[in-house]
Write a protein that holds these residues in place. Structure first.
Motif, PDB file in Angstrom:
ATOM      1  N   GLU A 359       0.894  -1.070  -0.057  1.00 19.86           N
ATOM      2  CA  GLU A 359      -0.058   0.213   0.124  1.00 19.86           C
ATOM      3  C   GLU A 359       0.858   1.395  -0.063  1.00 19.86           C
ATOM      4  N   ARG A 360       0.133   2.473  -0.568  1.00 16.52           N
ATOM      5  CA  ARG A 360       0.868   3.566  -0.434  1.00 16.52           C
ATOM      6  C   ARG A 360       0.537   4.364   0.806  1.00 16.52           C
ATOM      7  N   HIS A 361       1.602   5.214   1.322  1.00 18.90           N
ATOM      8  CA  HIS A 361       1.255   5.913   2.298  1.00 18.90           C
ATOM      9  C   HIS A 361       1.528   7.404   2.034  1.00 18.90           C
ATOM     10  N   CYS A 362       0.764   8.128   1.606  1.00 14.52           N
ATOM     11  CA  CYS A 362       1.026   9.437   1.080  1.00 14.52           C
ATOM     12  C   CYS A 362       0.941  10.595   2.238  1.00 14.52           C
ATOM     13  N   ASP A 363       1.933  11.689   1.905  1.00 15.15           N
ATOM     14  CA  ASP A 363       2.045  12.782   2.761  1.00 15.15           C
ATOM     15  C   ASP A 363       1.655  13.794   1.562  1.00 15.15           C
ATOM     16  N   GLU A 364       0.325  14.553   1.932  1.00 16.52           N
ATOM     17  CA  GLU A 364      -0.050  15.374   1.072  1.00 16.52           C
ATOM     18  C   GLU A 364       0.921  16.725   0.860  1.00 16.52           C
ATOM     19  N   GLN A 365       1.677  16.743   1.632  1.00 21.05           N
ATOM     20  CA  GLN A 365       2.346  18.136   1.698  1.00 21.05           C
ATOM     21  C   GLN A 365       4.050  17.825   1.146  1.00 21.05           C
ATOM     22  N   HIS A 366       4.190  16.672   0.938  1.00 20.39           N
ATOM     23  CA  HIS A 366       5.647  16.058   0.555  1.00 20.39           C
ATOM     24  C   HIS A 366       5.682  14.972  -0.516  1.00 20.39           C
ATOM     25  N   ASP A 367       6.198  15.094  -1.829  1.00 19.47           N
ATOM     26  CA  ASP A 367       6.484  14.120  -2.325  1.00 19.47           C
ATOM     27  C   ASP A 367       7.576  13.110  -1.924  1.00 19.47           C
ATOM     28  N   GLN A 368       7.756  12.130  -3.008  1.00 18.81           N
ATOM     29  CA  GLN A 368       8.523  11.024  -2.313  1.00 18.81           C
ATOM     30  C   GLN A 368      10.021  11.283  -3.040  1.00 18.81           C
ATOM     31  N   MET A 369      10.340  12.172  -3.794  1.00 17.27           N
ATOM     32  CA  MET A 369      11.546  12.497  -4.690  1.00 17.27           C
ATOM     33  C   MET A 369      12.764  13.141  -3.599  1.00 17.27           C
ATOM     34  N   GLN A 370      12.242  13.562  -2.317  1.00 13.05           N
ATOM     35  CA  GLN A 370      13.325  14.113  -1.511  1.00 13.05           C
ATOM     36  C   GLN A 370      14.097  15.431  -2.297  1.00 13.05           C
ATOM     37  N   GLY A 371      13.458  16.140  -3.087  1.00 14.19           N
ATOM     38  CA  GLY A 371      13.880  17.204  -3.892  1.00 14.19           C
ATOM     39  C   GLY A 371      14.716  16.898  -4.973  1.00 14.19           C
ATOM     40  N   ALA A 372      14.568  15.523  -5.425  1.00 14.50           N
ATOM     41  CA  ALA A 372      15.599  14.862  -6.358  1.00 14.50           C
ATOM     42  C   ALA A 372      16.835  14.828  -6.178  1.00 14.50           C
ATOM     43  N   TYR A 373      17.287  15.206  -5.021  1.00  9.20           N
ATOM     44  CA  TYR A 373      18.741  14.923  -4.529  1.00  9.20           C
ATOM     45  C   TYR A 373      18.912  13.511  -4.103  1.00  9.20           C
ATOM     46  N   LEU A 374      19.133  12.552  -5.050  1.00 12.08           N
ATOM     47  CA  LEU A 374      19.003  11.164  -4.797  1.00 12.08           C
ATOM     48  C   LEU A 374      20.428  10.869  -5.331  1.00 12.08           C
ATOM     49  N   GLY A 375      21.405  11.368  -5.884  1.00  9.76           N
ATOM     50  CA  GLY A 375      22.739  10.771  -6.382  1.00  9.76           C
ATOM     51  C   GLY A 375      23.632  10.822  -5.307  1.00  9.76           C
ATOM     52  N   PRO A 376      24.965  10.730  -5.860  1.00 14.09           N
ATOM     53  CA  PRO A 376      26.147  10.602  -4.718  1.00 14.09           C
ATOM     54  C   PRO A 376      26.406  12.047  -4.094  1.00 14.09           C
ATOM     55  N   ALA A 377      26.852  11.804  -2.924  1.00 16.85           N
ATOM     56  CA  ALA A 377      27.461  12.919  -2.324  1.00 16.85           C
ATOM     57  C   ALA A 377      28.818  12.659  -1.868  1.00 16.85           C
ATOM     58  N   TYR A 378      29.595  13.807  -1.572  1.00 14.59           N
ATOM     59  CA  TYR A 378      31.213  13.414  -1.271  1.00 14.59           C
ATOM     60  C   TYR A 378      31.725  14.249   0.179  1.00 14.59           C
ATOM     61  N   SER A 379      32.304  13.489   0.723  1.00 17.43           N
ATOM     62  CA  SER A 379      32.712  13.917   2.140  1.00 17.43           C
ATOM     63  C   SER A 379      33.684  14.909   1.989  1.00 17.43           C
ATOM     64  N   GLU A 380      33.861  15.994   3.047  1.00 19.14           N
ATOM     65  CA  GLU A 380      34.898  16.644   3.264  1.00 19.14           C
ATOM     66  C   GLU A 380      36.478  16.088   2.826  1.00 19.14           C
TER      67      GLU A 380
END
Length: 612
Positions: A359-380
């Motif tokens: 089943e889906r559990h929707c948050d009407e205020q926020h989508d599931q894409m996390q701002g589309a920030y889904l790629g790699p990050a790099y540490s300091e």
């Protein structure tokens, strides 16, 4: 715990996406790792990244889902060639060996690639391999990732297996197909034919055609409707295929198309005359009108109050803006990776909600894409390692110093490469792999186009604006976090111009108090930035607002012409060296161009010049 890997590849914009119990863990396009724009290859590096982000091995996956059904696509290919025989025989001979050797046996090819990626022998059992249909994956990427419990869903693109235009009804975890239009009648390919005619590359130059349209007058609209396309009240349409050659030819259009409009297709990279500007304006208007009719029909079929969009045509942000203003749906959500890359996400979500019946559990205020920030990050530590290995002088700043300092540089007219956090999924830079500039500058648009991006001078730049301040500058009734809506500037921001100027000569006019992001028709492709989704970019905009009284910056993708947006710190450093960017900010590390080794700059520029 259940992990599902979605894959799209072998056509264009290959990508991978990983779900953990239905939540998106990671998603990335293969092009960002291979540095081959629109890379269609098996997304090995994108898959490796997704698995590493979750800390799992390939064998820990519950299922792997491909976004297409190759047998249906092969059926369409064969029927198309047979229908047009003997025309297209050369194209048929070129296509068949690839299909007969690889694409038709895609299960075998995928299993071989997956085993190679994981270092497994041929006897090792792989996770369950599933296949979705192309438009089904698009629809799933739009609806399941949206914040809506119920919505109409429209998918418009070039072609999947057979479908080119589909309407769906999403409700809970159910996604029901309602109508579909089949190849060769395709709104995406119709638009691409005009893209080709105006001298741009198909599957990558459509946004250039969209940007060119406001310079022209839509004087060919009546001719297009009379000769090229028949549109019904419900938005369904039929193309007059006598004018198009894409089903089996090496060109998008036939000679009859060129004869009808009285001029040949424009050569690649040639400066368009008024004729081609008017062609761009005309096809843009026709496309918008068809999209509006399709939306009206979707409303009648579903009686939904919300709409989700995906497919390549959903990246036409001018049409999206008009749909929001004039269409029947007060709320619209557009998948930020609306093209084929997003099919990987849709395929995975489809498996979770339909194959595994979750089943889906929707948050009407926020989508599931996390701002589309889904790629790699790099540490300091990773950033510093690259800088030290490359012997690139840098300065480290504390967060309290970083934002005011970068804001000051931008206010002084400097161009800044901004590299932060996780890379964006989809074609838009959203503040983590971006090039930034001052939107108030009358010269910044031409500086960025010619000296940094090395692209056509007519192309507009998008503004990033604090979400709370967006309505002061733009006629935008809803947030636009993914830069997929075009809105008009508010009248208070606009300046009078010379009505006597026409065509590309209009570029020289200053149209607003934000000239660097104001297009020739007083519009802008807006990104609204909120603190919750991207706190670092938000803080930079806030610092610029405090300093200048303007909460708006130019935001364009961090790439050199001919390459995809940067992924790693090394990519960013090499792009910084190769262009006339003034500063580069990697996390909290600031690099000045003046401090860099001139020999390294020359070497980087030579590399890109030779590649071009």
């Amino acid at each position: 715990m259940r992990y599902i890997l979605g894959i799209s590849c072998y056509y264009h914009d290959s990508a991978a996406c990983l779900l953990q119990d239905g939540c998106i863990v990671a998603a990335a396009q293969q092009e960002r790792f291979s540095r081959q724009k629109h890379d269609a290859a098996f997304p090995a590096e994108a898959i490796r990244y997704c698995l590493a982000q979750a800390g799992i091995s390939l064998q820990q996956l519950s299922a792997i889902v491909f976004y297409d059904k190759p047998f249906l696509k092969f059926e369409r290919l064969l029927e198309t060639y047979l229908a047009h025989t003997p025309r297209g025989f050369r194209s048929f001979l070129a296509a068949m060996p690839i299909w007969l050797k690889e694409k038709l046996y895609l299960k075998t090819v995928l299993r071989r690639e997956l085993r190679s990626l994981a270092g497994l022998d041929s006897k090792t059992t792989l996770p369950t391999l599933l296949f979705s249909q192309h438009h089904q994956a698009h629809a799933a990427s739009a609806f399941y990732a949206s914040p809506y419990q119920e919505a109409a869903v429209i998918c418009l693109d070039g072609v999947g297996e057979w479908a080119t235009s589909t309407i769906w009804h999403g409700n809970g975890r159910q996604l029901t197909p309602l109508t579909e239009l089949h190849f060769p009648h395709s709104l995406g390919l119709f638009y691409s034919a005009f893209t080709y005619y105006c001298g741009f590359k198909v599957n990558s130059g459509e946004y250039k055609l969209m940007g060119l349209a406001p310079y022209g007058k839509p004087r060919f609209v009546e001719m297009i409707y009379r000769e090229l396309i028949e549109v019904k009240a419900d938005g369904s349409f039929a193309l007059n295929m006598a004018y198009f050659a894409y089903p089996v030819g090496s060109r998008m259009i036939s000679n009859k198309f060129e004869q009808l409009f009285g001029a040949p297709a424009l050569a690649a990279d040639a400066t368009p005359s008024q004729h081609y500007l008017d062609m761009a304006a005309s096809v843009q208007q026709v496309t918008e009108e068809i999209v509006l009719k399709i939306a009206q029909h979707a409303k009648q079929l579903t009686n939904a109050t919300k709409l989700c969009l995906a497919g390549g045509v959903a990246l036409n942000c001018v049409a999206n803006g008009r749909l929001l203003r004039e269409g029947p749906f007060p709320e619209i959500w557009i998948q930020p990776a609306a093209g084929d890359a997003g099919g990987a996400l849709g395929a995975a979500l489809l498996a979770w909600h339909q194959y595994y019946a979750q089943e889906r559990h929707c948050d009407e205020q926020h989508d599931q894409m996390q701002g589309a920030y889904l790629g790699p990050a790099y540490s300091e530590a990773e950033i510093v390692k690259v800088l030290e290995e490359q012997q690139a002088p840098y300065q480290q700043l504390a967060a309290a110093e970083l934002y005011p300092e970068v804001a000051r540089l931008l206010a002084e007219g400097k161009v800044v490469g901004w590299f932060q956090g996780r890379m964006e999924f989809g074609p838009r830079a959203l503040g983590n792999r971006s090039i930034l500039g001052d939107a108030r500058s009358p010269t910044m648009q031409s500086v960025l186009n010619l000296k940094i991006k090395q692209r056509e001078s007519f192309r507009p730049f998008a503004p990033a604006v604090l979400v709370e301040q967006a309505e002061h500058y733009f006629a935008l009734a809803t947030p636009s976090p993914y830069m997929l809506l075009v809105a008009q500037l508010q009248q208070r921001c606009c300046l009078p111009t010379d009505p006597a100027l026409s065509g590309l000569a209009q570029q020289a006019l200053q149209r607003s108090v934000l000239p660097a992001i104001t297009h020739v028709d007083y519009s802008a492709r807006v990104q609204t930035v909120c603190q919750q989704t991207n706190p670092r970019f938000y803080q930079l905009l806030q610092s610029f607002y405090t300093l200048t009284g303007t909460p708006v910056l130019i935001n364009t993708s961090f790439n050199v012409r001919g390459e995809p947006p940067v992924c790693s710190p090394l990519d960013a450093l090499q792009g910084f060296w190769a262009t006339d960017m003034d500063y580069l900010v990697l996390g909290n590390y600031v690099l000045s161009k003046e401090a860099q080794d001139p020999a390294k700059l020359a070497q980087a520029r030579q590399r890109y010049f030779a590649a071009d």
